[in-house]
Design an enzyme around this catalytic site. Structure first.
Site, PDB file in Angstrom:
ATOM      1  CB  ILE A 138      48.257   6.261   6.552  1.00  0.00           C
ATOM      2  CG1 ILE A 138      47.245   7.410   6.864  1.00  0.00           C
ATOM      3  CG2 ILE A 138      49.567   6.710   6.519  1.00  0.00           C
ATOM      4  CD1 ILE A 138      47.334   8.205   8.345  1.00  0.00           C
ATOM      5  N   GLY A 139      45.449   4.598   5.027  1.00  0.00           N
ATOM      6  CA  GLY A 139      44.563   3.991   5.105  1.00  0.00           C
ATOM      7  C   GLY A 139      43.125   4.230   4.474  1.00  0.00           C
ATOM      8  N   GLY A 196      38.865   4.908   4.780  1.00  0.00           N
ATOM      9  CA  GLY A 196      38.034   5.227   5.781  1.00  0.00           C
ATOM     10  C   GLY A 196      36.832   4.703   4.901  1.00  0.00           C
ATOM     11  CG  PHE A 216      32.627   8.976   4.355  1.00  0.00           C
ATOM     12  CD1 PHE A 216      31.455   9.130   3.707  1.00  0.00           C
ATOM     13  CD2 PHE A 216      32.809   8.862   5.595  1.00  0.00           C
ATOM     14  CE1 PHE A 216      30.222   8.877   4.628  1.00  0.00           C
ATOM     15  CE2 PHE A 216      31.797   8.857   6.478  1.00  0.00           C
ATOM     16  CZ  PHE A 216      30.270   8.930   5.919  1.00  0.00           C
ATOM     17  CD  GLU A 272      41.990   6.342  -1.521  1.00  0.00           C
ATOM     18  OE1 GLU A 272      41.823   7.580  -2.053  1.00  0.00           O
ATOM     19  OE2 GLU A 272      41.717   5.309  -1.783  1.00  0.00           O
ATOM     20  CE  LYS A 309      38.877   9.492   9.634  1.00  0.00           C
ATOM     21  NZ  LYS A 309      37.958   9.284  10.689  1.00  0.00           N
ATOM     22  CG  ASP A 322      33.152   0.976  17.168  1.00  0.00           C
ATOM     23  OD1 ASP A 322      33.564  -0.179  17.478  1.00  0.00           O
ATOM     24  OD2 ASP A 322      33.489   1.133  16.060  1.00  0.00           O
TER      25      ASP A 322
END
Ligand SMILES: *[C@@H]1O[C@H](CO)[C@@H](O)[C@H](O)[C@H]1NC(C)=O
Ligand SMILES: *[C@@H]1O[C@H](CO)[C@@H](O)[C@H](O)[C@H]1NC(C)=O
Ligand SMILES: *[C@@H]1O[C@H](CO)[C@@H](O)[C@H](O)[C@H]1NC(C)=O
Ligand SMILES: *[C@@H]1O[C@H](CO)[C@@H](O)[C@H](O)[C@H]1NC(C)=O
Ligand SMILES: *[C@@H]1O[C@H](CO)[C@@H](O)[C@H](O)[C@H]1NC(C)=O
Length: 886
Positions: free
Chosen positions: A529-530, A532, A534, A536, A555, A648
């Protein structure tokens, strides 16, 4: 050259017949007496009065049967043509005498005559040139008239392809004995009609040499169609083969070729051929013309409910909660709520509070629920791993698809508070709550005014009992009334403080201390789904034996990592694992003891908030947006209470679950901003998301909860603007310059004034003056409790809030097209609506009123407003893009 004789046919005999699908009307062109031209030579046509059937008739007759080579002409007066009538019918009534009835004339006698026509743009009077006439037909009688018996024939001929202003007809006799009784000239029309809710104009049949004439219709009032309906008019004046259909607009239904407003108490949501339907259960009956029946107060539609369906109430509390123990486990059972609110999707969740003395806190992750602590469909749960020495309070809540709306309601009235017990260190208080239609758990807040620390306790009103314990604290005396809403300084210190994993010598120890180790075999990855920093990120399933399987996000750490990267990766888990709050993304656990390290968190179905809002632009009401902000603020308050500074905070780092709960995510150490696309290197070397960051944090890296509050103000703006990019396409440099010059973002469109005021407070230059997260939560709660407080809308300047491309608005030059304009206000999805409604130029757009925008099918209130505001803005293009100053 010609021996022909000409007599004009009397106007008396000429009629134009209109066919309208009704009884035929004969309309004489001119009413005059017989016009004769008797000066012609003998043997030619003449007007003769006859008595037929007892009435007097004028006829044009000729009867030169005994002579050879007859060529006798009779011409009509000039017949004006209606421009579209290119095909006319000529109906003749005539008598022809039997040649056998003339003795000795049978050799020269004829029994037919000829019909001719000649087109002309002007009446040429008595000028007659045979050569200009074209033959149309030879006219022969069906029955001839003998001596004793009179037979009248009727014959109709078609004259086609007429194109000039008018024409003449002429009859040529070549030696017959004929009497012309009448000549009627007519054309046919298909009558004006309404079919398929479209009106078609009266149409002359047989035009332009076509047997079928295609005609486009116009939808009747309050009907629409994607394609214009068509129909064909035959040469015979009949409508055939209708194509397409108009449909009544939302709020209207078809009644006898018209669209009538839905009657009060009924509605129609779509343009369709359907009838209006009665408003469903628990909805408000609006006046006529309703397109939707809004829910009655206290009733809601779940996000997945159809907008046309019934509304349902919130479920009442589960009943008869009983706790029994067996085999070291606690078994909680209960009965379903008395009132399910009309829904079948009831689930239950268990909340556990653990109290030590006066301090209560959530039981956290330590205790185990079987089958689960949330989403229960059965009315029982078993609880294990309880600590024998602690007091626990379990709360069972009933949920349904509409539970997400429970926050909208006013808090119940509290009446008759009384002290039941009192000792030197404790008080027991009771109070009554005004009964409500849909009792739901709520939290009570107690405030002490004198010599007592201000405290907060949570009490679910599920059961009919309650006990609160307070301890007096004489050491701290307060004077005067306390502002109930701005009391963060007075609240209990949190039980925990965030521990920086870097303070551990071995970061692996930190991970193990704060996170649960998961065996990789319990994790199933389903879909990427994305990506990052570090590696997938996957969606997957976590199935720990003895626990309900849950959807999770996983993650991963990509292969080939260094030990430093592995520690940085796992530091996020060490941080997240210290948090337990419904508005903070929950860590399920980590995989550290195997080669492929993983961090497993709860799965958030709706993804990142900024994206989610952009995808649902205009679909949420202010209170729903404020509800989301309230959740984010609560999560941030929790973090700031633990002395954790996020650095952030931005809508892209807020995740949204299925029930629209917003959760703060993206923790990490080195992450501060390595993997944030908004991160920008500053002169001091760090990476900072300029648009979201407080000036002091940009200038000298002073990151505090107060700088998080600034970022929260930006998140508020993003949320109220449905995911709009803060400061639009200004460059980072321009943003910093504007902020330093005391400019601030203007209010988003339709933003409640109170919410915008709060944003401005978050953006105060002096960070000590900004509200704290505790203040923000209290204020947002206050706004949510009194919906009226959201009604006042902050001033909105469309020229500022709507990002206009360089082709327009900002420099005063007009948009080149309607679609370009719609794109600039992110409303491209309505391009077709505008086009279908015939709005194709910006001039037309400027003429549009709110009603017109609605009528072309823009129905969401947010979209309506955006388009209307933009039109207003276009009308007044004198000022240029500027940013609001505080
Ligand atoms: C001719 O006469 C008829 C009936 O007498 C009348 O209905 C019609 O309107 C008249 N037409 C004109 C052109 O005067
Ligand atoms: C004469 O009148 C009768 C009765 O009114 C009718 O049936 C017949 O058609 C008429 N004939 C003509 C030639 O008009
Ligand atoms: C009228 O025009 C059509 C098409 O041009 C042609 O086919 C037809 O024969 C014409 N009719 C007459 C009577 O000229
Ligand atoms: C648990 O509750 C009981 C009754 O209210 C109280 O007497 C006892 O001290 C409490 N225990 C703890 C550990 O707080
Ligand atoms: C969304 O999050 C809230 C708070 O953690 C939780 O109570 C709720 O069950 C979640 N919804 C879903 C559908 O997972």
């Amino acid at each position: 050259m010609s021996t022909s004789c000409l007599i004009e046919v009397s106007a008396l005999l000429l009629y134009i017949r209109f066919i309208r699908g009704e009884p035929t009307k004969h309309i004489p062109l001119i009413n005059s007496t017989v016009a004769t031209r008797r000066e012609q030579t003998t043997g030619s046509w003449e007007v003769i009065q006859r008595t037929l059937n007892g009435s007097q008739f004028y006829t044009f007759s000729v009867c030169n049967v005994g002579e050879r080579e007859q060529d006798n002409w009779l011409r009509t007066t000039f017949i004006q043509r209606r421009p579209s009538a290119s095909r006319v019918f000529v109906e003749l009534q005539f008598i022809v005498r039997d040649c056998n009835s003339f003795d000795g004339a049978s050799l020269t006698c004829k029994e037919t005559f000829n019909l001719f026509t000649s087109e002309s743009d002007a009446d040429v009077g008595t000028t007659f040139r045979k050569g200009q006439f074209k033959k149309v037909a030879t006219i022969a009688p069906d029955e001839i008239t003998s001596k004793n018996e009179l037979r009248i024939n009727t014959e109709t001929k078609v004259v086609e392809n007429l194109s000039r202003k008018g024409f003449y007809l002429a009859f040529q006799d070549i030696g017959a004995c004929i009497a012309l009784l009448s000549v009627r000239v007519y054309y046919k029309t298909c009558p004006a009609t309404v079919k398929s809710l479209a009106s078609f104009p009266e149409t002359v049949a047989g035009g332009e040499n076509q047997a079928l004439r295609e005609v486009s219709g116009v939808c009747v009032e309050n009907a629409i169609s994607e394609e214009l309906p068509r129909i064909y008019c035959t040469v015979d004046g009949e409508w055939v083969v209708p194509v397409g259909q108009c449909q009544c607009k939302p709020g209207y239904e078809e009644v006898e070729d018209e669209c009538q407003e839905c009657k009060a108490g009924s509605f129609k949501a779509e343009a369709s051929g359907d009838k209006c339907t009665p408003c469903p259960a628990n909805t408000q009956e609006l006046d006529s013309g309703a397109v939707v029946c809004p829910c009655m107060d206290g009733f809601y539609r779940a996000p997945n409910d159809p907008p046309t369906g019934p509304c349902s109430g919130l479920p009442s509390a589960p009943r008869d909660l009983v706790a029994t123990t067996s085999a070291g486990k606690l078994l909680l059972t209960w009965s379903p709520p008395e009132d399910t609110g009309g829904r079948t999707d009831i689930t239950y969740s268990i909340e556990c509070q653990r109290c030590e003395g006066m301090v209560c806190q959530s039981c956290g992750e330590k205790i185990r629920y079987e089958p689960a602590g949330v989403g229960l469909t059965d009315t029982k749960v078993s609880v294990s791993e309880l600590d024998a020495h602690l007091n626990y309070t379990f709360t069972v809540e009933a949920h349904s698809g509409v539970t997400i709306f429970s926050f909208q309601r006013y808090p119940p009235k509290i009446t008759a508070m009384r002290v039941m017990e009192r000792s030197s260190t404790s008080l027991s208080l009771f109070w009554d709550v005004k009964p409500r239609v849909h009792p739901r758990p709520i939290r009570y807040e107690l405030t002490y005014r004198k010599k007592v620390r201000h405290s907060r306790f949570f009490y679910p009103d599920k059961y009919g009992f309650c006990i609160f314990l307070f301890r007096k604290r004489n050491s701290h005396t307060r004077q005067g009334p306390e502002d109930t809403y701005f009391s963060s300084s007075e609240q209990l210190k949190p039980l925990k403080t965030y521990v920086d994993p870097h303070t551990y010598e071995d970061p692996n120890t930190a991970v193990l201390k704060f996170a649960t180790e998961i065996h990789p075999s319990h994790i199933t990855k389903q879909k990427v789904i994305g990506a990052g920093e570090f590696g997938e990120v996957y969606r997957g399933i976590l199935k720990v034996p003895g626990r309900k399987e849950v959807a999770v996000a996983i993650k991963t750490l990509k292969p080939g990592y260094t030990e430093k990267q592995r520690q940085d990766f796992l530091s996020e888990a060490s941080i997240m694992g210290q948090f337990s709050h419904q508005n903070i993304i929950r860590l399920e656990g980590v995989v550290t003891k195997f080669k492929h390290a993983m961090i497993v968190t709860e799965y958030m179905e709706n993804g990142a908030l900024d994206r989610y809002l952009r995808d649902h632009d205009g679909e949420f009401a202010s209170f729903q947006l404020v509800g989301m902000l309230r959740g984010i603020a609560a999560g941030m308050k929790y973090l700031s209470d633990m002395s954790y500074v996020h650095r952030d905070l931005a809508a892209r780092n807020i995740l949204v679950n299925n029930t629209l709960e917003c959760k703060v995510s993206d923790f990490g150490l080195s992450r501060v901003l390595e993997d944030d696309p908004e991160g920008t290197y500053t002169t001091s070397g760090g990476k900072i998301p300029i648009r979201w960051t407080a000036p002091e944090a940009i200038a000298y890296r002073k990151f505090t909860s107060a700088s998080d509050v600034w970022s929260f103000g930006i998140v508020m703006w993003e949320v109220m603007a449905f995911g709009e990019r803060p400061y639009w396409d200004m460059s980072n440099h321009e943003v910093m310059k504007a902020i330093n010059e005391a400019f601030r973002l203007p209010a988003p469109m339709d933003c409640p004034s109170a919410v915008y005021q709060l944003m401005l407070q978050c953006w105060l230059q002096d960070r000590s003056k900004r509200p704290r997260f505790g203040d923000i939560v209290s204020l947002l709660d206050k706004l949510l409790r009194s919906p009226d407080s959201l009604k006042t809308i902050a001033d909105f300047d469309p020229r500022i809030s709507i990002r206009l491309p360089s082709t327009s608005g900002s420099d005063g030059s007009p948009f080149r097209s309607v679609s370009e304009w719609l794109e600039s206000i992110k409303m491209s999805q309505y391009s077709e609506n505008f086009a279908c409604a015939g709005v194709v130029t910006m001039d037309q757009v400027l003429q549009m009123k709110n009603e017109d925008i609605k009528n072309i099918g823009v129905r969401l209130p947010g979209h309506l407003k955006r388009i209307a505001y933009s039109i207003l803005g276009l009308k007044d293009q004198t000022s240029t893009l500027s940013v609001f100053a505080v």
